[in-house]
Design a protein around this motif. Sequence first.
Motif, PDB file in Angstrom:
ATOM      1  N   VAL A   1      44.940  57.761 101.161  1.00  0.00           N
ATOM      2  CA  VAL A   1      45.006  59.206 101.378  1.00  0.00           C
ATOM      3  C   VAL A   1      45.824  59.918 100.304  1.00  0.00           C
ATOM      4  N   GLY A   2      46.299  59.160  99.306  1.00  0.00           N
ATOM      5  CA  GLY A   2      47.039  59.764  98.203  1.00  0.00           C
ATOM      6  C   GLY A   2      48.536  59.804  98.401  1.00  0.00           C
ATOM      7  N   THR A   3      49.033  59.248  99.513  1.00  0.00           N
ATOM      8  CA  THR A   3      50.473  59.248  99.755  1.00  0.00           C
ATOM      9  C   THR A   3      51.212  58.470  98.679  1.00  0.00           C
ATOM     10  N   MET A   4      50.766  57.233  98.429  1.00  0.00           N
ATOM     11  CA  MET A   4      51.432  56.414  97.426  1.00  0.00           C
ATOM     12  C   MET A   4      51.182  56.943  96.017  1.00  0.00           C
ATOM     13  N   LEU A   5      50.073  57.619  95.817  1.00  0.00           N
ATOM     14  CA  LEU A   5      49.819  58.253  94.522  1.00  0.00           C
ATOM     15  C   LEU A   5      50.851  59.364  94.285  1.00  0.00           C
ATOM     16  N   ILE A   6      51.128  60.157  95.325  1.00  0.00           N
ATOM     17  CA  ILE A   6      52.137  61.211  95.217  1.00  0.00           C
ATOM     18  C   ILE A   6      53.501  60.607  94.888  1.00  0.00           C
ATOM     19  N   TYR A   7      53.869  59.534  95.595  1.00  0.00           N
ATOM     20  CA  TYR A   7      55.169  58.909  95.326  1.00  0.00           C
ATOM     21  C   TYR A   7      55.191  58.283  93.931  1.00  0.00           C
ATOM     22  N   GLY A   8      54.030  57.767  93.498  1.00  0.00           N
ATOM     23  CA  GLY A   8      53.934  57.255  92.138  1.00  0.00           C
ATOM     24  C   GLY A   8      54.179  58.348  91.111  1.00  0.00           C
ATOM     25  N   SER A   9      53.745  59.564  91.423  1.00  0.00           N
ATOM     26  CA  SER A   9      53.932  60.682  90.487  1.00  0.00           C
ATOM     27  C   SER A   9      55.396  61.066  90.352  1.00  0.00           C
ATOM     28  N   TYR A  10      56.234  60.679  91.338  1.00  0.00           N
ATOM     29  CA  TYR A  10      57.659  60.995  91.287  1.00  0.00           C
ATOM     30  C   TYR A  10      58.486  59.852  90.673  1.00  0.00           C
ATOM     31  N   ILE A  11      57.845  58.696  90.408  1.00  0.00           N
ATOM     32  CA  ILE A  11      58.566  57.531  89.892  1.00  0.00           C
ATOM     33  C   ILE A  11      58.838  57.696  88.397  1.00  0.00           C
ATOM     34  N   SER A  12      60.019  57.302  87.974  1.00  0.00           N
ATOM     35  CA  SER A  12      60.407  57.378  86.564  1.00  0.00           C
ATOM     36  C   SER A  12      59.537  56.461  85.701  1.00  0.00           C
ATOM     37  N   ASP A  13      59.307  56.870  84.445  1.00  0.00           N
ATOM     38  CA  ASP A  13      58.546  56.044  83.506  1.00  0.00           C
ATOM     39  C   ASP A  13      59.268  54.738  83.186  1.00  0.00           C
ATOM     40  N   LYS A  14      60.548  54.656  83.493  1.00  0.00           N
ATOM     41  CA  LYS A  14      61.316  53.447  83.189  1.00  0.00           C
ATOM     42  C   LYS A  14      61.134  52.345  84.229  1.00  0.00           C
ATOM     43  N   GLU A  15      60.554  52.708  85.371  1.00  0.00           N
ATOM     44  CA  GLU A  15      60.394  51.716  86.447  1.00  0.00           C
ATOM     45  C   GLU A  15      59.275  50.727  86.144  1.00  0.00           C
ATOM     46  N   ASN A  16      59.501  49.477  86.525  1.00  0.00           N
ATOM     47  CA  ASN A  16      58.473  48.437  86.432  1.00  0.00           C
ATOM     48  C   ASN A  16      57.578  48.562  87.669  1.00  0.00           C
ATOM     49  N   LEU A  17      56.370  49.113  87.471  1.00  0.00           N
ATOM     50  CA  LEU A  17      55.519  49.439  88.620  1.00  0.00           C
ATOM     51  C   LEU A  17      55.068  48.223  89.438  1.00  0.00           C
ATOM     52  N   PRO A  18      54.635  47.116  88.801  1.00  0.00           N
ATOM     53  CA  PRO A  18      54.245  45.957  89.613  1.00  0.00           C
ATOM     54  C   PRO A  18      55.379  45.448  90.501  1.00  0.00           C
ATOM     55  N   VAL A  19      56.616  45.499  89.972  1.00  0.00           N
ATOM     56  CA  VAL A  19      57.760  45.070  90.782  1.00  0.00           C
ATOM     57  C   VAL A  19      58.010  46.070  91.911  1.00  0.00           C
ATOM     58  N   ALA A  20      57.974  47.373  91.590  1.00  0.00           N
ATOM     59  CA  ALA A  20      58.180  48.399  92.619  1.00  0.00           C
ATOM     60  C   ALA A  20      57.126  48.302  93.715  1.00  0.00           C
ATOM     61  N   GLY A  21      55.854  48.143  93.294  1.00  0.00           N
ATOM     62  CA  GLY A  21      54.776  48.001  94.271  1.00  0.00           C
ATOM     63  C   GLY A  21      54.927  46.745  95.106  1.00  0.00           C
ATOM     64  N   GLY A  22      55.365  45.667  94.467  1.00  0.00           N
ATOM     65  CA  GLY A  22      55.582  44.415  95.193  1.00  0.00           C
ATOM     66  C   GLY A  22      56.687  44.543  96.231  1.00  0.00           C
ATOM     67  N   LEU A  23      57.760  45.272  95.872  1.00  0.00           N
ATOM     68  CA  LEU A  23      58.859  45.466  96.810  1.00  0.00           C
ATOM     69  C   LEU A  23      58.433  46.312  98.003  1.00  0.00           C
ATOM     70  N   VAL A  24      57.657  47.376  97.725  1.00  0.00           N
ATOM     71  CA  VAL A  24      57.165  48.223  98.812  1.00  0.00           C
ATOM     72  C   VAL A  24      56.287  47.407  99.757  1.00  0.00           C
ATOM     73  N   THR A  25      55.383  46.620  99.182  1.00  0.00           N
ATOM     74  CA  THR A  25      54.485  45.789  99.993  1.00  0.00           C
ATOM     75  C   THR A  25      55.269  44.766 100.803  1.00  0.00           C
ATOM     76  N   ALA A  26      56.250  44.123 100.156  1.00  0.00           N
ATOM     77  CA  ALA A  26      57.039  43.097 100.844  1.00  0.00           C
ATOM     78  C   ALA A  26      57.849  43.688 101.991  1.00  0.00           C
ATOM     79  N   VAL A  27      58.477  44.844 101.759  1.00  0.00           N
ATOM     80  CA  VAL A  27      59.251  45.487 102.824  1.00  0.00           C
ATOM     81  C   VAL A  27      58.332  45.884 103.972  1.00  0.00           C
ATOM     82  N   ASP A  28      57.179  46.460 103.639  1.00  0.00           N
ATOM     83  CA  ASP A  28      56.232  46.904 104.661  1.00  0.00           C
ATOM     84  C   ASP A  28      55.745  45.730 105.509  1.00  0.00           C
ATOM     85  N   ILE A  29      55.280  44.685 104.850  1.00  0.00           N
ATOM     86  CA  ILE A  29      54.766  43.517 105.575  1.00  0.00           C
ATOM     87  C   ILE A  29      55.882  42.843 106.359  1.00  0.00           C
ATOM     88  N   GLY A  30      57.060  42.744 105.733  1.00  0.00           N
ATOM     89  CA  GLY A  30      58.193  42.099 106.400  1.00  0.00           C
ATOM     90  C   GLY A  30      58.562  42.793 107.692  1.00  0.00           C
TER      91      GLY A  30
END
Length: 434
Positions: A216-245
């Motif tokens: 629905v574009g929620t994570m796309l919106i949050y992606g638009s607020y993420i700094s260019d310095k962030e490692n996206l695969p790691v950030a996405g992995g952490l979000v997924t891990a926290v959610d599933i956990g």
Amino acid sequence: MAAAGSAVGLGNIWGFPTQAASNGGAAFLIVYLILAFVLAYPALMAELVLGRHAHANAVTALKGTSSNPLLRNLGATAGIVGFIVASLILSFYAIVAGWMIAHCLASLAALVGATDLAEWLVGFSLTRNVIFMTLFMGMTIAIISAGVRDGIERWSSRLMPLLLLTLFALVVYVLTLDGASEGLRVYLMPDFESALSPQLIIKALGSAFFSLSLGVGTMLIYGSYISDKENLPVAGGLVTAVDIGIAVLAGFLVLPAMYVALNNGVEIFAADGALLSEDTLIFTVLPELFSNMGLAGGMVSLTFFFLMSIAALTSSISMLEVPVAYTIENHGVKRLRAVMVIGALIAMVSLIILLNFGTLFGAIIALTTRYSQPLLGFVFCIYVGWIWHRDAVLTELKKGAPDIAEGLFWKIWPWHLRLVCPAIILLIFVQSLR
């Protein structure tokens, strides 16, 4: 933390355990975990990468992947459908969250001896439902009105740790009660034949997309607020891990609690073995369990429904941000006005659902979470995997991870997103129409 807060909500603590209890326990858990990593994480990464590249909402981001007028218009249409679906999700979400707040206050009222008030708060009346739906929407509007840093980020960073600690404490407590071991057995011992059921797979896919706020574009919106310095695969992995956990941890609370309730004489299954009141499970089974625990039950009930209210709030602010971000960025409306108008419109939809509860409530949940979210997730996979130029995707990922081209993620994810994710999502969707 804000993205994890969006992902973690009633889908994890209400939706996932309820679906697991209704669909074979461990069998559902296994399918959910597989789909979360095979489909949901790659789709989450597609939204985060596209969002950060565009630094804009889904309509603008999808249009920007191509110079072809037809593809740009289709992308814009998908983005608009996405924020409509997000708004519909919030419309039923606000109702359920209102129940959470009402039950939380009912537990407090019972502890201080206000029995009549407690009974009214847990009764299913239109007046109660409207009052607490409106209260919850007001809280959501207040946080979103403060903006990204002072609203979404500040409150997510405060509420998420509290949610985790409360959930863990409740799990430890419930596992000490008689009957909990049977719930653990159901949750952890799979029936592999059930795991192959098409309906179970469809529900597990919907649960994975719903709990991660995908499509629905929620994570796309949050992606638009993420700094260019962030490692996206790691950030996405952490979000997924926290959610599933947290979803899995919630299963350790709800399923054992069901069997503790059964051990105390509370009926949770019908004569044919089906779970009673699937959509309202935690409002029927758990209060009965808590009432049989004396004073301690009152404290546990207060803590549990407070936890549920927090989980609902961290997700609702992200859902409201989807149409608000589009209105601000594409139409130049001031944030406060956009939030107030859109919040009021969604509250009106919630009121219509409440006035036609038996007809609309379950239908809108199925339409949005089981069908719309996976299909919109399919669109994001197609646009990022096929339409957006591969070199542009790699360039975006390199901003926070300069060596990503040599890593395993880049060797697997682009092709997986192109071929595996769309094929499986479509296959499951077609099966759901039979």
